[in-house]
Write a protein that holds these residues in place. Structure first.
Motif: not given
Length: 295
Positions: A155-164, A169-186
């Motif tokens: 069993i691997f307990r994954l912490f917040a996973t991110y990457g290319a 488009d998922n606005k509620h999962q992935g703290i870094l991807s959520i911030y990055l998506e907003q930064a690319l648009k505004g």
């Protein structure tokens, strides 16, 4: 070896399949979505009761990465969360028993800990969300394999996973991807909850390297591991790093959080490090890779 990967069309599952193919393994993908990698693919929802009847044989290893993987989604759709993460995992465990596989590898989550600091694998999990509860339930189903069928598990307990490749488009999962998506648009990043809450992240490449380890060793048999890069990160630190790599000034707007969202979750990766794993990609390198892939 012949390996089945559930969630093979997902972010982690697809990266894992690519790594397994490079190592010369024969891989079959199982996902309710269409295949994204050119390997044999079974289009099937793991929560369907007849999953155990799929036409498949001679599987050596099952990687179970398919899941509902968001805390906020589990709050809004708890039934779906329970179906995929509880019933779905039970079905995959039953399939593993039928196929009498050699090993079963399950991706769990830091959400099982709730709010804890420097959480180690032997502490009592105290999930505060439906998602954390359903992932912990999946761990117990996984452990039944060794008890009932003498099938080894990891069993691997994954912490917040991110990457290319992560879904922007998922606005509620992935703290870094959520911030990055907003930064690319505004220029304004909206965050939920406290600005000083703490997370630890891990790049998907480091996750895949951890997942591969049980294939060549018995050291991880019947064990549970945290998978994380041990830097304590607040939203401000993450957003400042994104700002640097995009070359633009970003401001933060704080809105109310939601029930079940973890405020402080950090863990220890000493147990996994002691088996030879080391995370290689820190936050800055990870953001650079993510942004370069988007360009």
């Amino acid at each position: 070896m012949k390996i089945l990967v559930t969630g093979g069309s997902g972010f982690i599952g697809s990266k894992l399949i690519q790594a397994l193919l490079k190592k010369g393994h024969e891989v079959i993908s199982l996902d309710k979505k269409d295949k994204v990698i050119d390997v044999p693919h079974i289009k099937k929802d793991i929560s369907d009761e007849d999953l155990v009847d799929i036409d498949i044989s001679d599987i050596d290893i099952i990687y179970h990465t398919a899941a509902q993987s968001g805390g906020y989604y589990s709050l809004i759709h708890p039934f779906v969360d329970g179906m995929w993460n509880c019933i779905g995992t039970l079905n995959v465990v039953k399939l593993a028993q039928k196929l009498n596989v050699k090993k079963f590898i399950y991706t769990s989550s830091m959400a099982v800990y709730g709010n804890q600091e420097d959480a180690k694998e032997d502490v009592i999990p105290t999930p505060i969300s439906f998602y954390g509860t359903s992932k912990l339930t999946g761990e117990y189903y996984t452990k039944i394999l060794q008890e009932h069928s003498n099938i080894s598990f990891t069993i691997f307990r994954l912490f917040a996973t991110y990457g290319a490749g992560q879904d922007l488009d998922n606005k509620h999962q992935g703290i870094l991807s959520i911030y990055l998506e907003q930064a690319l648009k505004g220029d304004t990043i909206t965050i939920t909850g406290a600005e000083d809450r703490i997370r630890q992240l891990v790049h998907v490449s480091d996750v895949v390297n951890a997942l591969l380890m049980p294939l060549s060793s018995t050291d991880q048999d019947n064990e549970t591991y945290n998978v994380l890069y041990d830097d304590n990160l607040s939203p401000r630190i993450i957003i400042d790093a994104i700002s640097h790599h995009l070359g633009k000034k970003l401001t933060i707007k704080v809105i109310d959080g939601y029930v079940g969202d973890q405020v402080l979750i950090t863990g220890s990766n000493d147990k996994l490090r002691n088996t030879g794993w080391n995370p290689k990609i820190d936050l800055n390198e990870g953001i650079k890779e993510f942004v370069s892939a988007l360009k």
